[in-house]
Design a protein around this motif. Structure first.
Motif, PDB file in Angstrom:
ATOM      1  N   SER A   2      28.757  40.711  15.968  1.00  0.00           N
ATOM      2  CA  SER A   2      27.991  41.591  15.099  1.00  0.00           C
ATOM      3  C   SER A   2      28.732  41.806  13.796  1.00  0.00           C
ATOM      4  CB  SER A   2      27.769  42.927  15.812  1.00  0.00           C
ATOM      5  OG  SER A   2      27.144  43.835  14.933  1.00  0.00           O
ATOM      6  N   PHE A  33      19.151  51.026   9.014  1.00  0.00           N
ATOM      7  CA  PHE A  33      18.420  51.842   9.980  1.00  0.00           C
ATOM      8  C   PHE A  33      19.409  52.538  10.917  1.00  0.00           C
ATOM      9  CE2 PHE A  33      14.331  49.784   9.224  1.00  0.00           C
ATOM     10  CZ  PHE A  33      14.683  48.512   8.801  1.00  0.00           C
ATOM     11  N   LEU A  91      22.664  53.492  17.298  1.00  0.00           N
ATOM     12  CA  LEU A  91      22.754  52.136  16.778  1.00  0.00           C
ATOM     13  C   LEU A  91      22.419  52.108  15.299  1.00  0.00           C
ATOM     14  CD1 LEU A  91      20.957  50.325  19.718  1.00  0.00           C
ATOM     15  CD2 LEU A  91      23.332  49.965  19.063  1.00  0.00           C
ATOM     16  N   SER A  95      19.261  44.978   7.364  1.00  0.00           N
ATOM     17  CA  SER A  95      18.481  43.767   7.138  1.00  0.00           C
ATOM     18  C   SER A  95      18.219  43.574   5.656  1.00  0.00           C
ATOM     19  CB  SER A  95      17.149  43.817   7.893  1.00  0.00           C
ATOM     20  OG  SER A  95      16.206  44.627   7.221  1.00  0.00           O
ATOM     21  N   GLN A  96      17.728  42.392   5.333  1.00  0.00           N
ATOM     22  CA  GLN A  96      17.158  42.152   4.027  1.00  0.00           C
ATOM     23  C   GLN A  96      15.772  42.776   3.997  1.00  0.00           C
ATOM     24  OE1 GLN A  96      18.566  40.890   1.481  1.00  0.00           O
ATOM     25  NE2 GLN A  96      20.309  39.732   2.240  1.00  0.00           N
ATOM     26  N   SER A 101      12.393  39.592   8.164  1.00  0.00           N
ATOM     27  CA  SER A 101      13.850  39.541   8.093  1.00  0.00           C
ATOM     28  C   SER A 101      14.466  40.022   9.392  1.00  0.00           C
ATOM     29  CB  SER A 101      14.355  40.409   6.947  1.00  0.00           C
ATOM     30  OG  SER A 101      13.886  39.922   5.707  1.00  0.00           O
ATOM     31  N   GLU A 102      15.464  39.287   9.846  1.00  0.00           N
ATOM     32  CA  GLU A 102      16.160  39.686  11.067  1.00  0.00           C
ATOM     33  C   GLU A 102      16.883  41.000  10.844  1.00  0.00           C
ATOM     34  OE1 GLU A 102      18.771  36.712  12.595  1.00  0.00           O
ATOM     35  OE2 GLU A 102      19.687  38.069  14.082  1.00  0.00           O
ATOM     36  N   VAL A 103      16.777  41.865  11.818  1.00  0.00           N
ATOM     37  CA  VAL A 103      17.502  43.126  11.796  1.00  0.00           C
ATOM     38  C   VAL A 103      18.759  42.946  12.640  1.00  0.00           C
ATOM     39  CG1 VAL A 103      17.436  45.566  12.391  1.00  0.00           C
ATOM     40  CG2 VAL A 103      15.385  44.447  11.491  1.00  0.00           C
ATOM     41  N   PHE A 104      19.909  43.131  12.031  1.00  0.00           N
ATOM     42  CA  PHE A 104      21.201  42.972  12.707  1.00  0.00           C
ATOM     43  C   PHE A 104      21.702  44.344  13.151  1.00  0.00           C
ATOM     44  CE2 PHE A 104      22.244  38.545  11.835  1.00  0.00           C
ATOM     45  CZ  PHE A 104      21.356  38.236  10.814  1.00  0.00           C
ATOM     46  N   PHE A 105      22.121  44.415  14.396  1.00  0.00           N
ATOM     47  CA  PHE A 105      22.583  45.673  14.962  1.00  0.00           C
ATOM     48  C   PHE A 105      24.088  45.704  15.138  1.00  0.00           C
ATOM     49  CE2 PHE A 105      18.807  48.003  16.311  1.00  0.00           C
ATOM     50  CZ  PHE A 105      17.832  47.036  16.202  1.00  0.00           C
ATOM     51  N   GLY A 106      24.661  46.893  15.023  1.00  0.00           N
ATOM     52  CA  GLY A 106      26.026  47.113  15.443  1.00  0.00           C
ATOM     53  C   GLY A 106      26.076  47.396  16.933  1.00  0.00           C
ATOM     54  N   LYS A 107      27.307  47.545  17.455  1.00  0.00           N
ATOM     55  CA  LYS A 107      27.469  47.801  18.891  1.00  0.00           C
ATOM     56  C   LYS A 107      27.206  49.258  19.253  1.00  0.00           C
ATOM     57  CE  LYS A 107      30.693  44.056  19.897  1.00  0.00           C
ATOM     58  NZ  LYS A 107      31.981  43.685  20.530  1.00  0.00           N
TER      59      LYS A 107
END
Lengths: 114, 113
Positions: A2, A33, A91, A95-96, A101-107
């Motif tokens: 991540s 988010f 969490l 994203s862009q 657009s892919e939403v990237f999550f943290g841990k």
């Protein structure tokens, strides 16, 4: 791995205490988010930003939760007066702009209110 | 408002068998559908996404087809592995992207030897 970095990973607070967690979104992502994932793994949207401006937030966020995403600093989510029901995994994601657009999550930051 | 329904809370199966996880959705607008996988103590990660009707999309052995006529985006795999044990979430994002993702309740997949 991540690329959204959240700190701390674990947070324990007493009822009524402030709880603050931070997030560094993926570089170049203007949309951020915050979600709450409860013990049943359900996601609840809390608030989101684009370029430091709040786009949307739910009522709960408006009352006890505060969040900001200043430029050149980590984003943060703070609970002013923690309640037992706030115990959850928080969490952060980025994203862009754009629907696909892919939403990237943290841990996540796991908050336990005792 | 938007909603996503995943009917299975838990799916247990033996390594090598096929799996299908159901996902249906409701939205007023043209949606983008996503499948995310979350392993224990890890961040949710994108598995698949699609907005194209009746087109199969594949990644890492998983595949799904968006069917707008039935508002479905079921996830499938022909042969599960032990490493597929995880939580799987179906999500949609309306064309107002600022709203972010609306998630289903998730399906826990447990694969046994």
């Amino acid at each position: 791995n991540s690329k959204v970095i959240q700190t701390p990973r674990y947070l324990v607070k007493g009822q009524g205490q402030k709880a603050k967690m931070r997030c560094i979104p993926e570089k170049g992502h203007p949309v951020v988010f915050w979600y709450q994932q409860n013990k049943n793994n359900e996601f609840k949207f809390l608030i989101n930003f684009q370029n430091q401006e709040v786009l949307q937030q739910i009522d709960m966020t408006e009352k006890r939760f505060s969040a900001e995403c200043p430029s050149n600093s980590p984003c943060s989510l703070e609970i002013q007066s923690s309640e037992a029901g706030d115990s959850a995994l928080y969490l952060c994601a980025s994203s862009q702009p754009g629907q696909g657009s892919e939403v990237f999550f943290g841990k996540g930051t796991r908050l336990t209110v005792v | 408002g938007d909603s996503v329904t995943q009917t299975e809370g838990l799916v247990t199966l033996t390594k090598g068998l096929p799996v299908m996880l159901n996902c249906t959705y409701q939205t007023t607008y043209s949606p983008f559908l996503f499948w995310y996988v979350q392993h224990l103590n890890e961040a949710p990660k994108l598995l698949l996404k699609s907005s194209t009707d009746n087109k199969r999309t594949e990644h890492q052995g998983f595949y799904a087809t968006l069917h707008k006529s039935s508002s479905s985006f079921h996830l499938q795999k022909s042969s599960v592995q032990l490493s597929d044990s995880a939580l799987y979430f179906c999500a949609l994002r309306p064309n107002n992207y600022a709203q972010g993702l609306t998630f289903g309740l998730g399906t826990r997949v447990s694969v046994f030897p």
